[in-house]
Design a protein around this motif. Sequence first.
Motif, PDB file in Angstrom:
ATOM      1  N   ARG A  90       0.843  -0.982   0.241  1.00  0.00           N
ATOM      2  CA  ARG A  90      -0.010   0.202  -0.128  1.00  0.00           C
ATOM      3  C   ARG A  90       0.773   1.287   0.108  1.00  0.00           C
ATOM      4  N   GLU A  91       0.065   2.303  -0.078  1.00  0.00           N
ATOM      5  CA  GLU A  91       0.804   3.690  -0.219  1.00  0.00           C
ATOM      6  C   GLU A  91       0.500   4.531   1.040  1.00  0.00           C
ATOM      7  N   ILE A  92       1.120   5.023   1.669  1.00  0.00           N
ATOM      8  CA  ILE A  92       0.473   5.817   2.882  1.00  0.00           C
ATOM      9  C   ILE A  92       1.089   7.439   2.596  1.00  0.00           C
ATOM     10  N   LYS A  93       0.185   8.227   2.630  1.00  0.00           N
ATOM     11  CA  LYS A  93       0.457   9.879   2.493  1.00  0.00           C
ATOM     12  C   LYS A  93       1.118  10.333   3.940  1.00  0.00           C
ATOM     13  N   LEU A  94       2.145  11.057   3.883  1.00  0.00           N
ATOM     14  CA  LEU A  94       2.754  11.510   4.972  1.00  0.00           C
ATOM     15  C   LEU A  94       2.206  12.904   5.473  1.00  0.00           C
ATOM     16  N   TYR A 110       8.539   0.516  13.038  1.00  0.00           N
ATOM     17  CA  TYR A 110       7.803   1.998  12.605  1.00  0.00           C
ATOM     18  C   TYR A 110       8.650   2.563  11.406  1.00  0.00           C
ATOM     19  N   PHE A 111       8.167   3.086  10.587  1.00  0.00           N
ATOM     20  CA  PHE A 111       8.726   4.094   9.639  1.00  0.00           C
ATOM     21  C   PHE A 111       8.890   5.362  10.171  1.00  0.00           C
ATOM     22  N   PHE A 112      10.125   6.011  10.212  1.00  0.00           N
ATOM     23  CA  PHE A 112      10.080   7.237  11.098  1.00  0.00           C
ATOM     24  C   PHE A 112      10.254   8.547  10.023  1.00  0.00           C
ATOM     25  N   TYR A 113       9.828   9.633  10.336  1.00  0.00           N
ATOM     26  CA  TYR A 113      10.191  10.804   9.340  1.00  0.00           C
ATOM     27  C   TYR A 113      10.002  12.047  10.116  1.00  0.00           C
ATOM     28  N   VAL A 143       9.774  21.518  14.198  1.00  0.00           N
ATOM     29  CA  VAL A 143       9.910  20.073  13.580  1.00  0.00           C
ATOM     30  C   VAL A 143       9.815  18.992  14.695  1.00  0.00           C
ATOM     31  N   GLN A 144       9.172  17.982  14.399  1.00  0.00           N
ATOM     32  CA  GLN A 144       8.871  16.827  14.897  1.00  0.00           C
ATOM     33  C   GLN A 144       9.197  15.362  14.445  1.00  0.00           C
ATOM     34  N   ILE A 145       9.527  14.631  15.201  1.00  0.00           N
ATOM     35  CA  ILE A 145       9.687  13.114  14.713  1.00  0.00           C
ATOM     36  C   ILE A 145       8.383  12.352  14.832  1.00  0.00           C
ATOM     37  N   TRP A 146       7.969  11.993  13.564  1.00  0.00           N
ATOM     38  CA  TRP A 146       6.608  11.261  13.435  1.00  0.00           C
ATOM     39  C   TRP A 146       6.896   9.714  13.209  1.00  0.00           C
ATOM     40  N   ALA A 147       5.847   8.853  13.387  1.00  0.00           N
ATOM     41  CA  ALA A 147       6.089   7.459  12.914  1.00  0.00           C
ATOM     42  C   ALA A 147       4.946   6.933  12.455  1.00  0.00           C
ATOM     43  N   ILE A 148       4.919   5.978  11.572  1.00  0.00           N
ATOM     44  CA  ILE A 148       3.914   5.082  10.933  1.00  0.00           C
ATOM     45  C   ILE A 148       4.081   3.711  11.644  1.00  0.00           C
ATOM     46  N   ASP A 149       2.944   3.181  12.499  1.00  0.00           N
ATOM     47  CA  ASP A 149       2.942   1.974  12.959  1.00  0.00           C
ATOM     48  C   ASP A 149       2.802   0.993  11.954  1.00  0.00           C
ATOM     49  N   LEU A 150       3.911  -0.017  11.772  1.00  0.00           N
ATOM     50  CA  LEU A 150       3.940  -0.992  10.636  1.00  0.00           C
ATOM     51  C   LEU A 150       3.036  -2.035  10.744  1.00  0.00           C
ATOM     52  N   GLU A 167       1.833   9.489  13.287  1.00  0.00           N
ATOM     53  CA  GLU A 167       1.492  10.013  14.343  1.00  0.00           C
ATOM     54  C   GLU A 167       2.906  10.426  15.185  1.00  0.00           C
ATOM     55  N   PRO A 168       2.746  11.693  16.079  1.00  0.00           N
ATOM     56  CA  PRO A 168       3.825  12.147  16.641  1.00  0.00           C
ATOM     57  C   PRO A 168       4.418  10.889  17.471  1.00  0.00           C
ATOM     58  N   PHE A 169       5.865  10.809  17.093  1.00  0.00           N
ATOM     59  CA  PHE A 169       6.458   9.763  18.014  1.00  0.00           C
ATOM     60  C   PHE A 169       7.435  10.431  19.173  1.00  0.00           C
TER      61      PHE A 169
END
Length: 73
Positions: free
Chosen positions: A17-21, A35-38, A48-55, A66-68
């Motif tokens: 799948r594709e996930i928009k950031l 997690y994928f971190f950005y 500026v914050q570090i966010w993550a997607i729960d894989l 979500e904010p990590f």
Amino acid sequence: EEDRGIRLYDKDMNFIREIKLENGTMPSLGMNEDYFFYMKRLEETDEVQIWAIDLHRLDDPDLKGEPFFVSEE
């Protein structure tokens, strides 16, 4: 600004799948098995914050970053 996304593939290179950031300019930081971190810049404060997607939630159709890690002053 372009709404960047990430495309995820399984180990056999089949598209998952594709996930928009919801983020046009900030870079990805990497990922681990969880997690994928950005980085994400908040428009309201320019912070500026570090966010993550729960894989582990890739089956969730509403999955978003979500904010990590959020620094406190």
